[in-house]
Structures are given as C-alpha cells and as structure tokens.
Design a protein around this motif. Structure first.
Motif, short mmCIF file in Angstrom:
data_model
loop_
_atom_site.label_atom_id
_atom_site.label_comp_id
_atom_site.label_asym_id
_atom_site.label_seq_id
_atom_site.Cartn_x
_atom_site.Cartn_y
_atom_site.Cartn_z
N ASP A 1 31.39 43.71 44.12
CA ASP A 1 32.18 42.97 45.09
C ASP A 1 33.67 43.22 44.88
OD1 ASP A 1 29.98 41.74 46.30
OD2 ASP A 1 29.98 40.10 44.85
N MET A 2 34.42 43.17 45.95
CA MET A 2 35.88 43.22 45.90
C MET A 2 36.41 42.40 47.05
SD MET A 2 37.01 46.84 47.53
CE MET A 2 38.53 46.05 48.02
N PHE A 3 37.72 42.22 47.11
CA PHE A 3 38.31 41.31 48.08
C PHE A 3 39.57 41.92 48.69
CE2 PHE A 3 36.11 39.09 44.77
CZ PHE A 3 35.42 38.06 45.39
N THR A 4 39.77 41.66 49.99
CA THR A 4 41.05 41.95 50.62
C THR A 4 41.70 40.62 50.99
OG1 THR A 4 39.89 42.27 52.74
CG2 THR A 4 40.49 44.24 51.49
N SER A 5 42.98 40.50 50.70
CA SER A 5 43.70 39.25 50.94
C SER A 5 44.90 39.53 51.84
CB SER A 5 44.16 38.66 49.60
OG SER A 5 44.89 37.46 49.79
N TYR A 6 45.03 38.70 52.89
CA TYR A 6 46.03 38.90 53.92
C TYR A 6 46.93 37.65 53.96
CZ TYR A 6 42.09 41.94 55.22
OH TYR A 6 41.05 42.83 55.19
#
Length: 208
Positions: free
Chosen positions: A124-129
């Motif tokens: 899993d990984m994450f993109t944060s805006y």
C-alpha cells in the motif's frame, strides 16, 4: 525581571510537538479501507492536455527544503505544483490512480484529501493532496484518475490567508501512520525517508 523569569520558565516548560505526540489527534479523520482495484496506471492530478506528460505541470517548491510555516524548520514533505497551462481559472484536482479516500482532514487553507492505493506487488501507498478550497469526496469513496477530488484556491481567495496557497501540495507517501501530522512535524531526514517518496522522482518514473 519577573517578565524575563516568566519567559525563561515558559521556554523550559514548553514541549515541542512531535509526530508521536500529535498523531492521535488526527486519527479520528482516518478510515481503514481497502482499494477495490490495483493502482497500475498513474496520471497527473490536474485536467491538462495530456495527463501522462510531466511537463504539463510546473514545480513551485521542491521536496526536502526547510520551511518556517506551521513549525519553523520543518522539512517540506511534498512538491508544490500547478498546471503549466491551466484550462480555467478554477483548477480542479483529480486522483492520480485507482484507490480509496482514507482521510479528509484539516480546514480553511489546509484542507487535505488522502487516497490509499494498492500496488501490483500488494503493498500500500498513499497520495496526499493539500491546500484545497473545496473537497468533493468523502472517506471510503473508491476513486480513479477521473475522480474529481477537490479544487484549488484562486490567487484572490488565497490572499485571505496572507500566503501563497493557490497551488497543490502533493505528497507521495510510503505510509500514513502519522495520520497527517508528519506534513508539518518532519524535522530530519530519517523522518522524511521513513514516510515519504520524492514526488518529483515518482512522477518521472510513473507518469509515462
């Protein structure tokens, strides 16, 4: 003399915030959810002529420099970007790949949407805006590259906060165990490398 003594005691008693101390404050905004589809194709987070062409964004601020906003000396955990040729005054932000919204937090000029992604290898990984004026999604919502997450501030709207907030603060995260507070409480390279990828490198490797 009393004023000086009070100031000295205040400094001694003040404990600088840390990720470990602050993380629980942000945990309620996080939802443990699983993406329904693998993130195998990546796109730029803006509606530009070609979302697979990195030159269609301009980088305003780089990853890893030191900042004085929020807490002085913290490390910038993102790149700040805008479309190089915006199609309209109101700039919308889109998910970069298949995933699921796992956190919507902060407020005012710091509204943030975090998307959890599952990669081909099962990790899993994450993109944060961050720096979002309006948010259009909610926790648990499955998204893909065509999902409009939010929109950015205009130059005029950002003036209200006395700063330059009309850009996207884009983080590419290895983990989200801090529930968001590492964005302003990362003070050394060990903390930076533990949770964050350099978005500039990530884009070059995956937007093709």
């Amino acid at each position: 003399m009393k004023a000086i003594l009070f100031l000295f005691l205040s400094i001694l008693l003040f404990e600088a915030p840390t990720i470990e101390k602050d993380r629980e404050r942000w945990k309620p905004y996080y939802t443990e959810v699983t993406p329904q589809k693998v993130a195998d194709k990546w796109f730029l987070p803006f509606d530009v002529a070609d979302r697979k062409k990195v030159s269609n964004i301009k980088i305003i601020s780089i990853f890893g420099d030191h900042r004085d906003s929020y807490y002085k000396g913290h490390i910038h955990t993102a790149i700040d970007i805008n479309p190089s040729q915006p199609k309209a005054k109101l700039i919308n932000v889109y998910a970069m790949a298949h995933g699921v919204v796992c956190s919507v937090h902060l407020g005012e000029n710091q509204k943030t949407v975090v998307v959890k992604h599952t990669l081909k290898d099962g990790k899993d990984m994450f993109t944060s805006y961050k720096h979002l004026k309006e948010v259009y999604v909610s926790n648990g919502q499955q998204v893909d590259q065509n999902t409009k997450l939010a929109r950015l501030f205009t130059k005029e709207e950002s003036k209200k906060y006395g700063g330059d907030y009309h850009h996207l603060h884009l983080e590419i995260r290895k983990k989200f165990d801090d529930y968001g507070c590492a964005s302003w409480l990362t003070f050394n390279n060990n903390q930076l490398n533990k949770r964050f990828y350099n978005p500039q490198f990530f884009l070059k490797e995956n937007i093709k």
